[in-house]
Motif scaffolding. Structure first.
Motif, PDB file in Angstrom:
ATOM      1  N   LEU A 625      45.367 -51.152 -11.615  1.00 53.67           N
ATOM      2  CA  LEU A 625      45.936 -50.647 -10.360  1.00 53.67           C
ATOM      3  C   LEU A 625      45.142 -51.110  -9.145  1.00 53.67           C
ATOM      4  O   LEU A 625      45.705 -51.349  -8.075  1.00 53.67           O
ATOM      5  CB  LEU A 625      46.033 -49.119 -10.397  1.00 53.67           C
ATOM      6  N   GLY A 626      43.837 -51.262  -9.319  1.00 56.41           N
ATOM      7  CA  GLY A 626      43.001 -51.704  -8.195  1.00 56.41           C
ATOM      8  C   GLY A 626      43.476 -53.040  -7.654  1.00 56.41           C
ATOM      9  O   GLY A 626      43.515 -53.272  -6.442  1.00 56.41           O
ATOM     10  N   ASP A 673      47.115 -39.824 -13.420  1.00 51.74           N
ATOM     11  CA  ASP A 673      46.147 -40.811 -12.910  1.00 51.74           C
ATOM     12  C   ASP A 673      46.841 -41.878 -12.067  1.00 51.74           C
ATOM     13  O   ASP A 673      46.356 -42.276 -11.014  1.00 51.74           O
ATOM     14  CB  ASP A 673      45.401 -41.481 -14.072  1.00 51.74           C
ATOM     15  N   ILE A 674      47.973 -42.337 -12.555  1.00 54.57           N
ATOM     16  CA  ILE A 674      48.700 -43.379 -11.800  1.00 54.57           C
ATOM     17  C   ILE A 674      49.103 -42.832 -10.421  1.00 54.57           C
ATOM     18  O   ILE A 674      48.905 -43.481  -9.385  1.00 54.57           O
ATOM     19  CB  ILE A 674      49.961 -43.836 -12.580  1.00 54.57           C
ATOM     20  N   GLN A 676      47.829 -40.358  -8.729  1.00 44.98           N
ATOM     21  CA  GLN A 676      46.677 -40.130  -7.837  1.00 44.98           C
ATOM     22  C   GLN A 676      46.168 -41.444  -7.250  1.00 44.98           C
ATOM     23  O   GLN A 676      45.832 -41.518  -6.075  1.00 44.98           O
ATOM     24  CB  GLN A 676      45.560 -39.424  -8.609  1.00 44.98           C
ATOM     25  N   ARG A 677      46.149 -42.493  -8.094  1.00 40.34           N
ATOM     26  CA  ARG A 677      45.671 -43.790  -7.578  1.00 40.34           C
ATOM     27  C   ARG A 677      46.605 -44.302  -6.485  1.00 40.34           C
ATOM     28  O   ARG A 677      46.166 -44.849  -5.474  1.00 40.34           O
ATOM     29  CB  ARG A 677      45.591 -44.833  -8.711  1.00 40.34           C
ATOM     30  N   CYS A 678      47.912 -44.159  -6.714  1.00 36.84           N
ATOM     31  CA  CYS A 678      48.876 -44.629  -5.708  1.00 36.84           C
ATOM     32  C   CYS A 678      48.718 -43.824  -4.419  1.00 36.84           C
ATOM     33  O   CYS A 678      48.669 -44.393  -3.319  1.00 36.84           O
ATOM     34  CB  CYS A 678      50.310 -44.496  -6.224  1.00 36.84           C
ATOM     35  N   SER A 680      46.168 -42.317  -3.320  1.00 35.93           N
ATOM     36  CA  SER A 680      44.893 -42.542  -2.624  1.00 35.93           C
ATOM     37  C   SER A 680      44.951 -43.759  -1.707  1.00 35.93           C
ATOM     38  O   SER A 680      44.182 -43.850  -0.752  1.00 35.93           O
ATOM     39  CB  SER A 680      43.749 -42.683  -3.637  1.00 35.93           C
TER      40      SER A 680
END
Ligand code: PEP
Ligand code: MG
Length: 761
Positions: A625-626, A673-674, A676-678, A680
Motif C-alpha cells: 500500500l505504501g 488495516d487497508i 486505515q492505511r487509505c 491515513s
C-alpha cells in the motif's frame, strides 16, 4: 451381416420415404388401434431387417409393451417397466436413442423372461416423443451382434415420430391413460438450484406451449420444402425487425443477442439439416422437430457453457420457426399472459425473456440452466427469482398450474397444498412489509444515529440494472462490471459499440457517479471470441482480468478508448480488476495515459475529469500500500476474491461456502488495516463484494471504518435501514478487542450486538 435391407438401406434416398408412406397407410387403415399397431411392428421389423420390433408406450407413468413382432405376444400389455428401468426405461429417461451390438452385458439390461428376449444380442431403441415429451420407446432387436448404423438410428427416429402421431390420435381415444405420465393433480415439490433469490407465486406459463406436430409424413415433399423456405423467410424478417426495434430501444443487451440469432437464421448447416429431413419424407413441421431433437441430444453432450448457450439460442430460433409454420399456434402474446406469470421452460435465451412483458413475470423456472447462464444474469438484473436444474419440470407442470417459487432455497411447489401456501403467504407478507419499509427510506439519507453519512452504491453490469439507481435511491454505481456486456455477445464489440453502450450507462446515471471496472474475463468468464487457455488447473487464479488485459493490450486499449469517448465532457472513473502488484497498476495506467494522449492529439473531446483506481482483491497488494496509494485516486476492496485468496477457499465451491467467514478476526483485521492505511493518506476506499449487501456484515464493515460500500440493488433497502438504526460509537467500542480474538467468526457476537442495541439487521 444382416444390416442391409433387401429394398436398399433404410437411410437411402427413397427408402425412408417409401417406408413412411407404408406406415401412414397402416395407421390410416380401418380396425382398432391395437390391430394397426400389430401391423406396424411387422412392417417396421421387415423394413429394418430385425427379428424383433416392439412398441412400449407410457401409460399412467409406466412403460407398457403395446405391440411386438418377435417377442412373445402373451407379454403384450403384461410387461411393464418404470422410467429408468432396464434399457427401455433408460432410453425413455434420457429421451435419447441407444444402439448396442451386445445388450445383455449392459449394466442396465433387465431381461423379462415372459417376453423371451434372452435370445437376442443386439438392441436399438429410440424414444417416441410427442410435443417434446417422451410417450414411449420403439425397439429393434437382433439375434446377432448387429452394429446399427447412424442412418438406421435416424430412420428409426423418424418412424418413432410417425408413431407418436398415432399415440396422440386414435390410440388415446381407445386406450385411456396412454401417453401420459399419470399426472394426478396432486401437490408436488421439486428441488433445483437457486439461480436468483426471491419468492413468488403465479400461474404456470409454458414458454413453449407444446406444439404437437399432427402430420409427420409429407404428401408432397416439394410443397413441404417450399413451406419451410417461406417460414424461414418470415423468420428472418421477424429477427430483422426485432433487431431494428432493439437498436431503437435503450436496452442494448437484447440487440447483441439478436445479432447472434440473425447469424443462426442464415446458417447453412441448419438449413441443410432441415431440408434433408424433408427429403426423407417428413413434413416441414416434423423436420423442424426432428432437427430439434438432434440438437438437444448434442446439447446434452456439450460441457462448454458458451457453446451450450448458443445451442439454446438455436433452440429458441427453432421454436420461432415452428410457430411460423403452424401460423402462430402456441404463440404467447402479452394479451394471453396472466398478470402474475411464472414462466416454465426447458431452458431459454436472454432474448426470449426480454420478449415477455417482464412486469408480469414473477419468476422463471428451468429444467436446465446454470448460474452463469445469460438468462440468469438478465433475470437477476430484472429481480426475477429463478430456479434451474429442476428435474422432470416439464413433466410435472401443466400450463395454468398454480406455482410457488422459493428462489432462496431452490424449491418449487407445483399445485401447492395448504401447508406450502400458508408458509408462502406468511413469508410474502413479511417481505412485502419489509419492501414497503425500504421504499419509504428511498429518499432518506444513509446516516447513522450519531450522524455519520455512509455512501451506499450499486453494483451493476447490465443496462437493466440502471433503473434501480432511481428505485433504490443509491448514491451512485460503485462497481460497473463491464464484462457482462461482452459475455452476452457472440463477437467482440467494436469501440463505437462499446462507447455507445457506456454513454447510455452514463446518461442513465445522470449526475450520479459511476465507477467502470475494466474487463474481468478469463477463469470461468470466458469470451468465445478470445483465444483461450484451456489448461488451467485453478482458473480463478489463472489468466484472467488485468493479467489477460496486459497480455492482450489491444482489448484493454479499445475499452479505454470507448470509455474516454463515452465520457466526453463528463467525469469518468475507471478501476482495474485483480491487481496483484503495483507494477501491474502502473502498466495499466500507462495504457490509459497513452489513450488520453491519443484522444488529445486527435482533438477529440475528453472527460471533464478522470479518476483512476484499483480493485484490491489479491492479498499481496495489501502489502504494497505504501507504494500503491500515492498512485491511485481510490481503492475498492473486492471482498469476494480477496476472501477466496486470503483463505485459499474457492468462492464457487458449495462445500466451502460456510467454511470461512468474512466476519472472522483475520478477514476483519485485513480490511481494517487497508481502510486505515487509505484513510491515513486521504485515498477514498470502498468495498464492493457480496458482504457489503448483508446487513450484519455491512455493519461490521462500517464499524471497522468503511464509509462507502457497494452492493446489489436488492440489498440497498435493508442495509440503509441498518445504517439508520446504528449507533456507530457504540459499535466501534464494541469492536475494539475483536481483532485479536481466537474465534472462527465474530458473526454471532455482532448479531447479538445488533439485537441488543436495536440495530435493524
Ligand atoms: C469481488 O471480487 O469482490 C468483486 C466485486 O468482483 P467480482 O465479484 O466481479 O469478481
Ligand atoms: Mg473479483
Amino acid at each position: 451381416m444382416n444390416t442391409a435391407s433387401p429394398s436398399g438401406p433404410p437411410g437411402g434416398p427413397s427408402g425412408p420415404r417409401i417406408l413412411l408412406r407404408r406406415l401412414r397407410e397402416v395407421m390410416a387403415g380401418s380396425g382398432a388401434a391395437q390391430e394397426r399397431m400389430d401391423q406396424l411392428v411387422t412392417v417396421i421389423a421387415a423394413n429394418m431387417v430385425a427379428e424383433v420390433c416392439s412398441i412400449y408406450l407410457l401409460r399412467d407413468g409406466l412403460l407398457e409393451l403395446f405391440a411386438t413382432e418377435g417377442l412373445n405376444r402373451g407379454a403384450v400389455h403384461q410387461t411393464t417397466l418404470r422410467i429408468g428401468e432396464g434399457l427401455v426405461g433408460q432410453i425413455a429417461q434420457a429421451a435419447r436413442p441407444m444402439a448396442l451390438s451386445e445388450a445383455r452385458t449392459h449394466p442396465n439390461f433387465a431381461a423379462r423372461p415372459e417376453t423371451g428376449e434372452e435370445d437376442y444380442h443386439s438392441l436399438m431403441g429410440v424414444p417416441v416423443l410427442r410435443g417434446g415429451r417422451v410417450v414411449g420407446v420403439l425397439v429393434l432387436q437382433n439375434r446377432t451382434n448387429r452394429d446399427y448404423s447412424n442412418d438406421e438410428v435416424e430412420a428409426m427416429q423418424t418412424i418413432a415420430m410417425v408413431l407418436a402421431e398415432m399415440v396422440g390420435g386414435a390410440l388415446q381415444a381407445e386406450v385411456p391413460g396412454v401417453g401420459t405420465f399419470g399426472s394426478d393433480g396432486l401437490p408436488r415439490r421439486l428441488a433445483g438450484l437457486s439461480l436468483n433469490e426471491g419468492l413468488a407465486r403465479g400461474v404456470a406459463v409454458l414458454h413453449e406451449p407444446r406444439i404437437v406436430v399432427e402430420q409427420h409424413v409429407a404428401d408432397d415433399i416439394d410443397i413441404e420444402a417450399e413451406r419451410l423456405n417461406m417460414a424461414l423467410r418470415e423468420l428472418r424478417v421477424q429477427v430483422d425487425s426485432m433487431l431494428q426495434a432493439a437498436i431503437a430501444e435503450p436496452g442494448g443487451e437484447s440487440r447483441d443477442i439478436l445479432e447472434t440469432y440473425r447469424m443462426f437464421a442464415h446458417d447453412k448447416g441448419w438449413m441443410a439439416r432441415l431440408h434433408e429431413a424433408i427429403r426423407s419424407g417428413l413434413t416441414a413441421e416434423a423436420a423442424v422437430e426432428r432437427v430439434q431433437v438432434e440438437n438437444r441430444a448434442r446439447m446434452s453432450e456439450i460441457s462448454d457453457a458458451y457453446l451450450r448457450e448458443r445451442l439454446h439460442d438455436l433452440e429458441d430460433l427453432s421454436n420461432r420457426l415452428m410457430r411460423h409454420l403452424t401460423q402462430g399456434v402456441g404463440q404467447m402474446t402479452d394479451r394471453d399472459l396472466p398478470e402474475e406469470a411464472v414462466v416454465v421452460a426447458w431452458n431459454m435465451g436472454p432474448a426470449e425473456l426480454l420478449d415477455y412483458d417482464v412486469n408480469r413475470i414473477k419468476a422463471l423456472v428451468l429444467e436446465e440452466g446454470s448460474p452463469t447462464s445469460h438468462v440468469a444474469i438478465v433475470a437477476r438484473a430484472l429481480q426475477i427469482p429463478v430456479i434451474g436444474r429442476l428435474d422432470q419440470l416439464l413433466d410435472a407442470v401443466e400450463g395454468g398450474d398454480d406455482l410457488v417459487v422459493d428462489g432462496d432455497n431452490g424449491q418449487l411447489f407445483v399445485r401447492p397444498g395448504a401447508d406450502a401456501l400458508e408458509a408462502f403467504s406468511a413469508n410474502l407478507d413479511m417481505r412485502q412489509a419489509k419492501a414497503a419499509q425500504y421504499a419509504a427510506l428511498r429518499d432518506q439519507p444513509a446516516v447513522t444515529k450519531d450522524g455519520t453519512r455512509i455512501h451506499l452504491n450499486l453494483n451493476a453490469g447490465l443496462l437493466a440494472d440502471l433503473p434501480h439507481l432511481d428505485g433504490t435511491g443509491a448514491d451512485g454505481i460503485g462497481l460497473y462490471r463491464t464484462e457482462l456486456h461482452f459475455m452476452v455477445r457472440a463477437t467482440l464489440p467494436t469501440v463505437s459499440m462499446q462507447s455507445e453502450f457506456y454513454g447510455r450507462v452514463l446518461d442513465q446515471a445522470g449526475e450520479l457517479p459511476v465507477v467502470f471496472r475494466t474487463l474481468d474475463v478469463g477463469g470461468d468468464k470466458m469470451l468465445p471470441y478470445l483465444a483461450r487457455y484451456d489448461d488451467e488447473k485453478n482458473p480463478a487464479m489463472g489468466w484472467r482480468a488485468i493479467r489477460l488485459s496486459l497480455d492482450r493490450p489491444v482489448l484493454l486499449r479499445m475499452q479505454i478508448r470507448a470509455l474516454l469517448k463515452a465520457a466526453a465532457g463528463r467525469p469518468l472513473a475507471i478501476m482495474f480488476p485483480m491487481i496483484a502488484e503495483v507494477s501491474e497498476f502502473v502498466a495499466a495506467r500507462a495504457l490509459l495515459d497513452r489513450e488520453i494522449d491519443r484522444q488529445g492529439r486527435m482533438g477529440e473531446p475528453g472527460p471533464s475529469s478522470i479518476k483512476v483506481g484499483t480493485m484490491l482483491e489479491v492479498p499481496s497488494l495489501a502489502f504494497q500500500l505504501g507504494a500503491l496509494l500515492p498512485l491511485v485516486d481510490f481503492v475498492s476492496i473486492g471482498s469476494n476474491d480477496l476472501m477466496q485468496f486470503l483463505f485459499a477457499s474457492d468462492r464457487g465451491n458449495p462445500r466451502l461456502a460456510n467454511r470461512y467467514d468474512e466476519l472472522s478476526p483475520s478477514a476483519l483485521s485485513l480490511v481494517r488495516d487497508i481502510v486505515q492505511r487509505c484513510d491515513s493518506v486521504g485515498v477514498p476506499v470502498s468495498l464492493c463484494g457480496e458482504a457489503a449487501g448483508r446487513p450484519v456484515d455491512a455493519m461490521a464493515l462500517i464499524g471497522l471504518g468503511l464509509r462507502s460500500i457497494s452492493m446489489g440493488a436488492a440489498s440497498i433497502g435493508a442495509v440503509k435501514m441498518m445504517v439508520r438504526s446504528l449507533d456507530l460509537p457504540a459499535l466501534q467500542a464494541f469492536m475494539v478487542d475483536f481483532y485479536d480474538s481466537p474465534d472462527h467468526s465474530l458473526r454471532k457476537v455482532l448479531t447479538k450486538f445488533a439485537e441488543d442495541n436495536g440495530v435493524a439487521i
